[in-house]
Design a protein around this motif. Structure first.
Motif, PDB file in Angstrom:
ATOM      1  N   UNK A  32       0.800  -1.201   0.000  1.00 49.79           N
ATOM      2  CA  UNK A  32       0.000   0.000   0.000  1.00 49.79           C
ATOM      3  C   UNK A  32       0.847   1.272   0.000  1.00 49.79           C
ATOM      4  N   UNK A  33       2.110   1.182   0.403  1.00 51.12           N
ATOM      5  CA  UNK A  33       2.946   2.375   0.441  1.00 51.12           C
ATOM      6  C   UNK A  33       3.264   2.889  -0.959  1.00 51.12           C
ATOM      7  N   UNK A  34       2.800   2.193  -1.992  1.00 46.58           N
ATOM      8  CA  UNK A  34       2.930   2.698  -3.347  1.00 46.58           C
ATOM      9  C   UNK A  34       2.119   3.967  -3.551  1.00 46.58           C
ATOM     10  N   UNK A  35       1.412   4.422  -2.527  1.00 51.32           N
ATOM     11  CA  UNK A  35       0.639   5.659  -2.599  1.00 51.32           C
ATOM     12  C   UNK A  35       1.484   6.827  -3.080  1.00 51.32           C
ATOM     13  N   UNK A  36       2.783   6.768  -2.859  1.00 52.03           N
ATOM     14  CA  UNK A  36       3.645   7.887  -3.193  1.00 52.03           C
ATOM     15  C   UNK A  36       4.199   7.817  -4.607  1.00 52.03           C
ATOM     16  N   UNK A  37       3.844   6.785  -5.338  1.00 53.79           N
ATOM     17  CA  UNK A  37       4.257   6.686  -6.739  1.00 53.79           C
ATOM     18  C   UNK A  37       3.598   7.808  -7.532  1.00 53.79           C
ATOM     19  N   UNK A  38       4.204   8.203  -8.621  1.00 53.49           N
ATOM     20  CA  UNK A  38       3.669   9.313  -9.404  1.00 53.49           C
ATOM     21  C   UNK A  38       3.103   8.855 -10.743  1.00 53.49           C
ATOM     22  N   UNK A  39       2.734   7.595 -10.870  1.00 55.91           N
ATOM     23  CA  UNK A  39       2.231   7.109 -12.153  1.00 55.91           C
ATOM     24  C   UNK A  39       0.868   7.708 -12.485  1.00 55.91           C
ATOM     25  N   UNK A  40       0.506   7.597 -13.741  1.00 57.47           N
ATOM     26  CA  UNK A  40      -0.739   8.188 -14.241  1.00 57.47           C
ATOM     27  C   UNK A  40      -1.980   7.617 -13.564  1.00 57.47           C
ATOM     28  N   UNK A  41      -1.956   6.321 -13.281  1.00 59.05           N
ATOM     29  CA  UNK A  41      -3.130   5.699 -12.663  1.00 59.05           C
ATOM     30  C   UNK A  41      -3.407   6.294 -11.288  1.00 59.05           C
ATOM     31  N   UNK A  42      -2.370   6.472 -10.479  1.00 59.52           N
ATOM     32  CA  UNK A  42      -2.567   7.043  -9.150  1.00 59.52           C
ATOM     33  C   UNK A  42      -3.088   8.471  -9.241  1.00 59.52           C
ATOM     34  N   UNK A  43      -2.551   9.248 -10.139  1.00 55.83           N
ATOM     35  CA  UNK A  43      -3.016  10.633 -10.311  1.00 55.83           C
ATOM     36  C   UNK A  43      -4.474  10.657 -10.741  1.00 55.83           C
ATOM     37  N   UNK A  44      -4.849   9.732 -11.585  1.00 52.08           N
ATOM     38  CA  UNK A  44      -6.247   9.634 -12.030  1.00 52.08           C
ATOM     39  C   UNK A  44      -7.154   9.313 -10.837  1.00 52.08           C
ATOM     40  N   UNK A  45      -6.728   8.377  -9.991  1.00 46.83           N
ATOM     41  CA  UNK A  45      -7.512   8.014  -8.803  1.00 46.83           C
ATOM     42  C   UNK A  45      -7.624   9.206  -7.864  1.00 46.83           C
TER      43      UNK A  45
END
Length: 142
Positions: free
Chosen positions: A5-18
């Motif tokens: 869950x610590x992948x919250x800090x990734x900057x990929x497009x999917x996370x930004x979309x979420x």
């Protein structure tokens, strides 16, 4: 132990979309329901909590909130569920906000947010819960 869950800090497009999708959710109905609960509406930030927020800054508070949710709420099974979030002032203000918003244990997540127990939280759910806690803190840090 490392939590996925610590992948919250990734900057990929999917996370930004979420994150953008979650930012668009109207939290007013939730906060109105919480305000009707005598227990949930009894929480507040004291001077020590507010000083902690000022000292650390909003970015650090949000980062700590994300990490707390990932560690203490996101796993499918939590050994001390229902007791993992301290309720005392002066430790970490997001703990108070978690209780105020029903984001303190898996039982409360199920009752207040419709997130069932017995499965790991999704990235979307973690971002959503972080937003709720941060919004409550901002509303009460006056």
């Amino acid at each position: 132990m490392t939590y996925k869950q610590l992948d919250l800090f990734a900057t990929d497009d999917e996370e930004e979309k979420i994150k953008k999708e979650v930012e668009g959710i109207n939290l007013s109905p939730l906060f109105e329901r919480l305000a009707k609960s005598q227990f949930r509406s009894s929480f507040y930030l004291n001077a020590k909590d507010k000083a902690y927020i000022q000292d650390k800054g909003w970015e650090k508070i949000e980062q700590g909130t994300r990490e707390t949710i990932a560690r203490r709420l996101a796993p499918a099974f939590i050994a001390n569920d229902g007791k993992q979030t301290p309720m005392r002032h002066g430790i970490f203000p997001p703990f108070i906000a978690q209780h105020a918003t029903g984001c303190c244990c898996r039982g409360c997540l199920e009752k207040w947010h419709g997130i069932p127990r017995g499965r790991a939280l999704t990235l979307r759910e973690q971002i959503y819960l972080t937003r709720i806690v941060m919004e409550w803190l901002r509303q009460h840090d006056v």
